[in-house]
Design a protein around this motif. Structure first.
Motif, mmCIF file in Angstrom:
data_model
loop_
_atom_site.group_PDB
_atom_site.id
_atom_site.type_symbol
_atom_site.label_atom_id
_atom_site.label_comp_id
_atom_site.label_asym_id
_atom_site.label_seq_id
_atom_site.Cartn_x
_atom_site.Cartn_y
_atom_site.Cartn_z
ATOM 1 N N VAL A 70 59.519 4.844 -0.438
ATOM 2 C CA VAL A 70 60.038 3.729 -1.234
ATOM 3 C C VAL A 70 61.196 4.200 -2.108
ATOM 4 C CG1 VAL A 70 59.497 2.120 -3.104
ATOM 5 C CG2 VAL A 70 57.903 2.397 -1.202
ATOM 6 N N LEU A 71 61.075 5.404 -2.684
ATOM 7 C CA LEU A 71 62.157 5.941 -3.523
ATOM 8 C C LEU A 71 63.442 6.120 -2.701
ATOM 9 C CD1 LEU A 71 60.279 8.690 -5.604
ATOM 10 C CD2 LEU A 71 60.753 6.309 -6.239
ATOM 11 N N ILE A 72 63.298 6.660 -1.506
ATOM 12 C CA ILE A 72 64.469 6.861 -0.644
ATOM 13 C C ILE A 72 65.037 5.517 -0.192
ATOM 14 C CG2 ILE A 72 65.241 7.780 1.570
ATOM 15 C CD1 ILE A 72 63.221 10.042 1.195
ATOM 16 N N TYR A 73 64.138 4.608 0.174
ATOM 17 C CA TYR A 73 64.565 3.278 0.624
ATOM 18 C C TYR A 73 65.333 2.549 -0.482
ATOM 19 C CZ TYR A 73 64.023 -1.742 1.530
ATOM 20 O OH TYR A 73 64.240 -3.086 1.681
ATOM 21 N N ALA A 74 64.807 2.617 -1.705
ATOM 22 C CA ALA A 74 65.477 1.950 -2.826
ATOM 23 C C ALA A 74 66.875 2.509 -3.036
ATOM 24 C CB ALA A 74 64.638 2.102 -4.093
ATOM 25 N N ALA A 75 67.007 3.834 -2.972
ATOM 26 C CA ALA A 75 68.320 4.455 -3.136
ATOM 27 C C ALA A 75 69.253 4.044 -2.010
ATOM 28 C CB ALA A 75 68.184 5.973 -3.191
ATOM 29 N N PHE A 76 68.722 3.995 -0.811
ATOM 30 C CA PHE A 76 69.537 3.633 0.341
ATOM 31 C C PHE A 76 70.101 2.226 0.168
ATOM 32 C CE2 PHE A 76 70.417 5.689 4.317
ATOM 33 C CZ PHE A 76 70.918 4.677 5.131
ATOM 34 N N MET A 77 69.251 1.299 -0.298
ATOM 35 C CA MET A 77 69.697 -0.073 -0.483
ATOM 36 C C MET A 77 70.724 -0.168 -1.611
ATOM 37 S SD MET A 77 68.117 -1.784 1.848
ATOM 38 C CE MET A 77 68.174 -3.514 1.379
ATOM 39 N N VAL A 78 70.443 0.494 -2.737
ATOM 40 C CA VAL A 78 71.341 0.415 -3.894
ATOM 41 C C VAL A 78 72.663 1.126 -3.613
ATOM 42 C CG1 VAL A 78 71.638 1.109 -6.310
ATOM 43 C CG2 VAL A 78 69.448 0.164 -5.532
ATOM 44 N N LEU A 79 72.602 2.275 -2.932
ATOM 45 C CA LEU A 79 73.818 3.050 -2.662
ATOM 46 C C LEU A 79 74.752 2.365 -1.673
ATOM 47 C CD1 LEU A 79 74.917 5.904 -3.591
ATOM 48 C CD2 LEU A 79 72.621 5.290 -4.368
ATOM 49 N N GLN A 80 74.230 1.387 -0.916
ATOM 50 C CA GLN A 80 75.111 0.681 0.011
ATOM 51 C C GLN A 80 76.254 0.000 -0.733
ATOM 52 O OE1 GLN A 80 73.454 -1.679 3.262
ATOM 53 N NE2 GLN A 80 71.492 -0.673 2.986
ATOM 54 N N VAL A 81 75.938 -0.554 -1.889
ATOM 55 C CA VAL A 81 76.981 -1.208 -2.695
ATOM 56 C C VAL A 81 78.006 -0.179 -3.141
ATOM 57 C CG1 VAL A 81 77.431 -2.550 -4.781
ATOM 58 C CG2 VAL A 81 75.351 -2.977 -3.439
ATOM 59 N N ARG A 82 77.529 0.982 -3.594
ATOM 60 C CA ARG A 82 78.430 2.032 -4.051
ATOM 61 C C ARG A 82 79.279 2.547 -2.888
ATOM 62 N NH1 ARG A 82 81.041 3.221 -8.577
ATOM 63 N NH2 ARG A 82 81.256 5.468 -9.000
ATOM 64 N N THR A 83 78.688 2.624 -1.702
ATOM 65 C CA THR A 83 79.444 3.088 -0.539
ATOM 66 C C THR A 83 80.584 2.128 -0.208
ATOM 67 O OG1 THR A 83 77.517 4.232 0.371
ATOM 68 C CG2 THR A 83 79.265 3.645 1.910
ATOM 69 N N ILE A 84 80.314 0.851 -0.305
ATOM 70 C CA ILE A 84 81.378 -0.144 -0.083
ATOM 71 C C ILE A 84 82.492 0.049 -1.109
ATOM 72 C CG2 ILE A 84 81.928 -2.616 -0.135
ATOM 73 C CD1 ILE A 84 79.066 -3.091 0.946
ATOM 74 N N MET A 85 82.093 0.292 -2.371
ATOM 75 C CA MET A 85 83.088 0.552 -3.413
ATOM 76 C C MET A 85 83.942 1.774 -3.052
ATOM 77 S SD MET A 85 80.953 0.109 -6.960
ATOM 78 C CE MET A 85 79.986 -1.348 -7.338
ATOM 79 N N ILE A 233 83.168 13.734 1.890
ATOM 80 C CA ILE A 233 81.872 14.089 2.494
ATOM 81 C C ILE A 233 80.972 12.860 2.537
ATOM 82 C CG2 ILE A 233 79.730 15.370 2.101
ATOM 83 C CD1 ILE A 233 81.487 17.688 1.067
ATOM 84 N N HIS A 234 80.993 12.087 1.464
ATOM 85 C CA HIS A 234 80.166 10.882 1.388
ATOM 86 C C HIS A 234 80.541 9.915 2.515
ATOM 87 C CE1 HIS A 234 77.538 8.130 -0.956
ATOM 88 N NE2 HIS A 234 78.268 7.199 -0.356
ATOM 89 N N LEU A 235 81.809 9.658 2.675
ATOM 90 C CA LEU A 235 82.237 8.708 3.702
ATOM 91 C C LEU A 235 81.941 9.224 5.103
ATOM 92 C CD1 LEU A 235 85.629 7.230 2.423
ATOM 93 C CD2 LEU A 235 83.280 6.601 1.862
ATOM 94 N N VAL A 236 82.169 10.507 5.315
ATOM 95 C CA VAL A 236 81.889 11.079 6.644
ATOM 96 C C VAL A 236 80.397 11.003 6.958
ATOM 97 C CG1 VAL A 236 81.870 13.216 7.973
ATOM 98 C CG2 VAL A 236 83.923 12.564 6.705
ATOM 99 N N ILE A 237 79.555 11.331 5.985
ATOM 100 C CA ILE A 237 78.101 11.267 6.205
ATOM 101 C C ILE A 237 77.690 9.836 6.530
ATOM 102 C CG2 ILE A 237 75.843 11.438 5.098
ATOM 103 C CD1 ILE A 237 76.815 13.890 3.617
ATOM 104 N N VAL A 238 78.230 8.876 5.778
ATOM 105 C CA VAL A 238 77.879 7.476 6.016
ATOM 106 C C VAL A 238 78.201 7.085 7.458
ATOM 107 C CG1 VAL A 238 78.543 5.096 5.493
ATOM 108 C CG2 VAL A 238 78.029 6.672 3.643
ATOM 109 N N LEU A 239 79.378 7.417 7.914
ATOM 110 C CA LEU A 239 79.781 7.024 9.261
ATOM 111 C C LEU A 239 79.049 7.823 10.336
ATOM 112 C CD1 LEU A 239 83.601 6.559 8.604
ATOM 113 C CD2 LEU A 239 81.850 4.798 8.809
ATOM 114 N N ALA A 240 78.799 9.104 10.078
ATOM 115 C CA ALA A 240 78.013 9.898 11.027
ATOM 116 C C ALA A 240 76.584 9.366 11.111
ATOM 117 C CB ALA A 240 78.010 11.363 10.593
#
Length: 736
Positions: A70-85, A233-240
């Motif tokens: 749940v902790l990882i899932y919550a971060a994944f959902m919240v970080l999606q907004v930050r990734t778009i930013m 690194i963040h963007l590359v990881i997201v796309l990979a």
């Protein structure tokens, strides 16, 4: 940052993802159609509760790992907004300035929006830090604990690395801007010393600020380099990560929420009803599976929760639903063009191979007891049992390829209306001296049809249960009648063994007969009869109020229509029948009845209620031999013996039934155990546990009793034959 690099990354990653997904989606579109858009409000509610809310992840037997997920899932959902930013920052300097400067004029001029953004930053920072805790927990669990249910693979460590990398790179990127802001503040005031961190960043991004503090000694230039590296690194990881999802077990990140939304909205005990006139004879090839069954395969997380209390896995049978899902999924992925376009491995048009023999072995398909644990445990609601039953349907109705011992069961039902093949004229011998009213005779009207069932009519032990239930109902003044010699099997065993034609024949015959007689309510003493008549007969027009005998007895006790006074000073544990408990949610009524019996000390087994362990008879396995592994009923009885022994002597070792290293150890107990009763509420369970008592030499220690027998023995009666009712009398629904 750099629009060119950002655009180039997207230009490479997105087409690859689209190509992979087109193959995955194409396979689903090639599979059988199925309607899954009924009851939208309920689907949305379950999506919120189980999908977005992750309710099943924190079930008791897996609470800690579930919480970490749940902790990882919550971060994944919240970080999606930050990734778009961050992608926006990659394309636009203006966006970079806006999202990295809390003192930007936009936030100052729009205070409300600025406050919402600050709150988001705080939430983002906290959940990202907690996700790192979750990732650390899983690395330690896989590396050191190595739970039985988890398959060891490099993929798991790669994914944990991806997730951790996303969190750390975000902290690095944000921390570098804190260092830059601090350096700018020093220059602005001409000071040699300023606070190490702007107060706003400390409060709204606490873990990012800590990262910035750690980077401060490096200086602004080095921190900028690290921050820039963190950004890319963040963007590359997201796309990979995005492109890795459709080729690995984490595909559920894409398909899990849709799978939860499209889950069935009816009881898990209800199977589909194929149209035999349209020659829907089961699943021969993967294209005979429905698109939802394909989506199930994509959504399997390989978490292994389905194994924890699976009777086939625990006792060494060639079936784990995790393995079935993986075998079928990888077969689909390896043969996408074959499924979609008909071109086989040699790139020529050819028919698809049958599932059994190519992707799965025959013994795998026939091992399942249909107990439903796998579906109860699955966090994304994969429907394993219906898929296996569809495969059995094809094997039986088209191939005539099935375990030889069930041939006599089919013949018995066809010729004599019961799986034992005993004479139909003997069906009412159990009640010869009870003078029971028969539905359709001159008496009546009656409130209930007492559907005795095949076991209650023919099995010597279950006949006692039938008579005990009659005694209880007569004492309470329940208005009921039986079908006497006209009663026939409801067809449950035939259906779950794949003989859908025979099942539908029995179901249609029964429904037509009962409807013509005006039956409105049915009492059953067998959970399999209960499940079939309640959940599956409505497909054929059989809309009845169906009540299980434990529910009826509990109702009679609550209404004070019967009274229990005989004291039974003994210990007792209750075995939950799968088709009463797990498939239909009847857990409390049997226990309330047992607790109403004076003197009984009721102790629970570890595997009880929703975690109950199967006796081994469901899914038609009652009629098949166990040739592989240990016997399921022996495993369950061993737990009964250990439970009773532990109740007598608490110092007796009582291992955790859901032990991470070796689940099911409570079923390994080989001693005689304690003395007492195992109460049942199912004729199949009674037979299986009774056989296990004899097989293991525990006849002097453990007695198998149906709840009905215990109640009848403890019940006060008003005198007279069979509970105080004159033979042949018509009973009212309530006593006068």
């Amino acid at each position: 940052m750099s629009p060119i690099i950002t655009g180039l990354l997207l230009a490479i990653a997105i087409p690859i993802f689209v190509m992979t997904m087109s193959g995955r989606v194409g396979v689903l579109l090639a599979m059988k159609k199925e309607g899954r858009l009924d009851n939208i409000p309920l689907r949305i509610k379950r999506l919120v509760l189980f999908g977005l809310g992750q309710k099943r992840m924190v079930d008791p037997e897996e609470f800690t790992p579930g919480l970490m997920h749940v902790l990882i899932y919550a971060a994944f959902m919240v970080l999606q907004v930050r990734t778009i930013m961050m992608f926006a920052m990659g394309f636009s300097t203006g966006a970079l300035e806006l999202f990295t400067d809390l003192n930007h004029p936009f936030w100052l001029e729009n205070a409300g929006v600025g406050m919402l953004y600050r709150v988001y930053l705080l939430v983002k920072d906290v959940v990202a830090a907690l996700a790192l805790v979750g990732c650390g927990y899983y690395v330690w669990t896989r590396w050191k604990v190595k739970p039985d249910r988890m398959s060891q693979s490099w993929e798991a460590y790669l994914i944990l690395g991806f997730i951790s990398g996303l969190m750390v790179s975000e902290f690095m990127f944000g921390g570098s801007h804190m260092v830059a802001a601090n350096a700018a503040a020093q220059v602005a005031v001409g000071a040699t010393q300023v606070p190490a961190s702007p107060a706003a960043l400390v409060w709204w991004e606490p873990f990012t600020s800590l990262t910035g503090l750690a980077m401060m000694p490096l200086g602004a230039t080095a921190a900028h380099v690290l921050g820039t590296a963190g950004f890319w690194i963040h963007l590359v990881i997201v796309l990979a990560f995005l492109n890795f999802l459709p080729i690995g077990k984490h595909f559920h990140i894409i398909t899990g929420l849709p799978n939860v939304f499209f889950q069935r909205t009816h009881s898990t005990g209800k199977l589909s009803t194929p149209n035999l006139e349209k020659e829907e004879f089961g699943a021969a090839t993967v294209k005979d599976l429905t698109w939802k069954q394909g989506l199930d395969l994509y959504s399997c997380t390989e978490c292994g929760r389905c194994q924890t209390h699976c009777p086939t896995y625990i006792t060494g049978k060639p079936l784990t639903h995790k393995a079935v899902n993986q075998d079928l999924k990888h077969w689909l992925w390896d043969n996408e063009q074959w499924v979609e376009e008909g071109y086989g491995p040699n790139h020529v048009k050819e028919a698809l191979p049958e599932i059994v023999g190519s992707a799965l072995k025959s013994e795998t398909v026939w091992a399942c007891t249909s107990c439903g644990w796998c579906e109860q445990a699955c966090p994304v609601f994969i429907e394993n049992v219906p898929r296996l039953i569809d495969m059995r349907r094809y094997q039986v109705q088209v191939k005539a390829d099935f375990p030889p011992e069930i041939q006599r069961v089919f013949e018995g039902i066809e010729r004599q209306g019961n799986p034992w093949g005993l004479g139909q004229d003997r069906r009412d011998e159990w009640a010869e001296d009870l003078a029971l009213p028969t539905w359709g005779d001159d008496g009546g009207p009656y409130e209930y049809l007492f559907f005795v069932g095949c076991a209650g009519s023919y099995d010597d032990k279950q006949k006692k249960v039938s008579r005990s239930l009659v005694k209880i109902m007569r004492e309470a003044g329940v208005s009921f009648a039986t079908l006497s010699k006209q009663e026939m099997c409801n067809g449950d065993s035939a259906r779950r063994m794949g003989n859908e034609y025979l099942y539908q024949t029995m179901a249609k015959t029964n429904v037509e007969s009962w409807n013509s007689m005006g039956v409105k309510a049915v009492i059953t003493q067998c959970p399999h009869c209960f499940n079939t008549i309640k959940n599956e007969y409505p497909e054929f027009g059989g809309e009845y109020r169906v009540i299980n005998h434990t529910e009826l007895i509990n109702e009679l006790l609550r209404d004070k229509r019967i009274k229990l006074s005989a004291v039974m000073n003994t210990k007792l544990t209750y075995h939950d029948p799968c088709y009463l408990g797990r498939h239909n949610g009847v857990y409390d009524a049997p226990r309330e009845v047992l607790k109403a019996i004076p003197g009984l000390e009721v102790v629970e087994m570890q595997r009880s209620k929703r975690e109950g362990f199967c006796c081994g008879a469901g899914g038609g396995r009652m009629w098949m031999e166990e040739h592989i592994g240990t016997r399921i009923n022996h495993n369950r009885l061993n737990e009964v013996a250990l439970t009773l022994k532990h109740a007598e002597d608490p110092t007796t070792p009582f291992p955790d039934a859901a032990d991470k290293k070796k689940p099911g150890q409570v079923g390994d107990y080989k001693e005689k155990g304690g003395t007492g009763i195992v109460a049942v509420a199912c004729p199949f369970c009674s037979t299986m546990l009774g056989d296990a008592v004899n097989d293991t030499g525990r006849e002097e220690n453990i007695k198998v009793k149906d709840i009905t027998e215990l109640v009848a023995d403890a019940m006060e009666t008003r005198g007279g034959p069979a509970g105080g009712v004159t033979p042949g009398a018509t009973l009212s629904a309530k006593p006068e």
